[in-house]
Design a protein around this motif. Sequence first.
Motif, mmCIF file in Angstrom:
data_model
loop_
_atom_site.group_PDB
_atom_site.id
_atom_site.type_symbol
_atom_site.label_atom_id
_atom_site.label_comp_id
_atom_site.label_asym_id
_atom_site.label_seq_id
_atom_site.Cartn_x
_atom_site.Cartn_y
_atom_site.Cartn_z
ATOM 1 N N ARG A 6 -12.257 5.239 -1.895
ATOM 2 C CA ARG A 6 -11.811 5.797 -0.621
ATOM 3 C C ARG A 6 -10.757 6.883 -0.808
ATOM 4 O O ARG A 6 -10.163 7.344 0.146
ATOM 5 N N ASP A 7 -10.519 7.288 -2.014
ATOM 6 C CA ASP A 7 -9.472 8.237 -2.363
ATOM 7 C C ASP A 7 -9.911 9.668 -2.036
ATOM 8 O O ASP A 7 -10.393 10.398 -2.892
ATOM 9 N N LYS A 8 -9.722 10.097 -0.789
ATOM 10 C CA LYS A 8 -10.192 11.416 -0.369
ATOM 11 C C LYS A 8 -9.321 12.559 -0.875
ATOM 12 O O LYS A 8 -9.714 13.717 -0.820
ATOM 13 N N TYR A 9 -8.116 12.264 -1.388
ATOM 14 C CA TYR A 9 -7.226 13.305 -1.883
ATOM 15 C C TYR A 9 -7.127 13.360 -3.406
ATOM 16 O O TYR A 9 -6.399 14.177 -3.948
ATOM 17 N N GLY A 10 -7.818 12.482 -4.113
ATOM 18 C CA GLY A 10 -7.767 12.466 -5.572
ATOM 19 C C GLY A 10 -6.484 11.872 -6.126
ATOM 20 O O GLY A 10 -6.080 12.177 -7.242
ATOM 21 N N ILE A 11 -5.850 11.007 -5.355
ATOM 22 C CA ILE A 11 -4.575 10.409 -5.740
ATOM 23 C C ILE A 11 -4.705 9.597 -7.029
ATOM 24 O O ILE A 11 -3.820 9.616 -7.865
ATOM 25 N N TYR A 12 -5.796 8.890 -7.197
ATOM 26 C CA TYR A 12 -5.926 7.927 -8.290
ATOM 27 C C TYR A 12 -6.851 8.405 -9.407
ATOM 28 O O TYR A 12 -7.194 7.654 -10.290
ATOM 29 N N LYS A 13 -7.254 9.646 -9.372
ATOM 30 C CA LYS A 13 -8.128 10.179 -10.414
ATOM 31 C C LYS A 13 -7.279 10.624 -11.605
ATOM 32 O O LYS A 13 -6.246 11.242 -11.450
ATOM 33 N N PRO A 20 -0.624 3.012 -9.487
ATOM 34 C CA PRO A 20 -0.614 2.076 -8.376
ATOM 35 C C PRO A 20 0.776 1.728 -7.846
ATOM 36 O O PRO A 20 0.897 0.869 -6.988
ATOM 37 N N ALA A 21 1.833 2.361 -8.331
ATOM 38 C CA ALA A 21 3.179 2.026 -7.843
ATOM 39 C C ALA A 21 3.368 2.444 -6.389
ATOM 40 O O ALA A 21 4.038 1.755 -5.628
ATOM 41 N N LEU A 22 2.792 3.551 -5.985
ATOM 42 C CA LEU A 22 2.784 4.002 -4.597
ATOM 43 C C LEU A 22 1.338 4.312 -4.250
ATOM 44 O O LEU A 22 0.646 4.978 -5.009
ATOM 45 N N MET A 23 0.906 3.822 -3.100
ATOM 46 C CA MET A 23 -0.495 4.019 -2.740
ATOM 47 C C MET A 23 -0.616 4.408 -1.282
ATOM 48 O O MET A 23 0.179 3.994 -0.445
ATOM 49 N N GLY A 24 -1.633 5.197 -0.979
ATOM 50 C CA GLY A 24 -1.915 5.581 0.391
ATOM 51 C C GLY A 24 -2.479 4.397 1.164
ATOM 52 O O GLY A 24 -3.406 3.737 0.705
ATOM 53 N N ALA A 25 -1.925 4.137 2.347
ATOM 54 C CA ALA A 25 -2.361 2.990 3.146
ATOM 55 C C ALA A 25 -3.835 3.070 3.507
ATOM 56 O O ALA A 25 -4.542 2.060 3.473
ATOM 57 N N ASP A 26 -4.315 4.269 3.829
ATOM 58 C CA ASP A 26 -5.718 4.363 4.238
ATOM 59 C C ASP A 26 -6.677 4.079 3.093
ATOM 60 O O ASP A 26 -7.827 3.726 3.318
ATOM 61 N N THR A 27 -6.226 4.197 1.849
ATOM 62 C CA THR A 27 -7.105 3.855 0.732
ATOM 63 C C THR A 27 -7.156 2.352 0.510
ATOM 64 O O THR A 27 -8.067 1.860 -0.151
ATOM 65 N N LEU A 28 -6.187 1.608 1.053
ATOM 66 C CA LEU A 28 -6.150 0.153 0.871
ATOM 67 C C LEU A 28 -6.920 -0.588 1.959
ATOM 68 O O LEU A 28 -7.361 -1.718 1.754
ATOM 69 N N ILE A 29 -7.067 0.032 3.123
ATOM 70 C CA ILE A 29 -7.807 -0.605 4.210
ATOM 71 C C ILE A 29 -9.271 -0.685 3.804
ATOM 72 O O ILE A 29 -9.880 0.304 3.413
ATOM 73 N N GLY A 30 -9.802 -1.890 3.850
ATOM 74 C CA GLY A 30 -11.170 -2.148 3.418
ATOM 75 C C GLY A 30 -11.239 -2.803 2.057
ATOM 76 O O GLY A 30 -12.301 -3.234 1.623
ATOM 77 N N ASP A 31 -10.092 -2.883 1.358
ATOM 78 C CA ASP A 31 -10.088 -3.547 0.051
ATOM 79 C C ASP A 31 -10.434 -5.019 0.202
ATOM 80 O O ASP A 31 -10.045 -5.670 1.173
ATOM 81 N N ASN A 32 -11.144 -5.532 -0.767
ATOM 82 C CA ASN A 32 -11.498 -6.943 -0.797
ATOM 83 C C ASN A 32 -10.286 -7.781 -1.170
ATOM 84 O O ASN A 32 -9.380 -7.315 -1.862
ATOM 85 N N LEU A 33 -10.317 -9.021 -0.738
ATOM 86 C CA LEU A 33 -9.257 -9.967 -1.016
ATOM 87 C C LEU A 33 -9.887 -11.235 -1.566
ATOM 88 O O LEU A 33 -10.865 -11.739 -1.005
#
Length: 164
Positions: A6-13, A20-33
């Motif tokens: 879900r990384d539309k800005y290339g934050i984690y590439k 993973p110390a700071l993460m975009g909230a919209d990339t976490l929504i939908g993550d499995n638990l």
Amino acid sequence: MNYTERDKYGIYKGSVGPGPALMGADTLIGDNLVNAQEDDLGEIKEIMLDMRSGQVAYAVLAFGGMLGLGEKLFAVPWQALHLDTVNKRFVLNVEKERLKNAPGFDPDAWPDMSDISWANQVHGFYGTDATTGGVGAGTQSGMGGTGTSTTSGSSGTSGMGAGL
């Protein structure tokens, strides 16, 4: 789908960037638990911010139901979650059967999450401290604890304490 997908800005590439110390909230929504037993506990539907403290207060978990029907939502204190960066998911230390009895709510009837008695009930269920991570608490320890498949991180003000 996980946060790298879900990384539309290339934050984690690649090897640079905030994750993973700071993460975009919209990339976490939908993550499995999952829990420690690898039971599927649902997915994160929303992330609730405490506007007074500027900290993440809760992740709203969708659990149960079929294709969204009969689904129940649960506000899980952020400090009860651990990010598993190896498998790109969150881990919650609660048995699936116990989660069925967690304080939850209907998707069409959200509780007043700023109510301290509601917050105390939720934090009490998950064994977290409402004064260090609840509504209006000021500061929070973040995603602490230990996990068997997480990478090490650094603690501090990032909200993603030791145990990543």
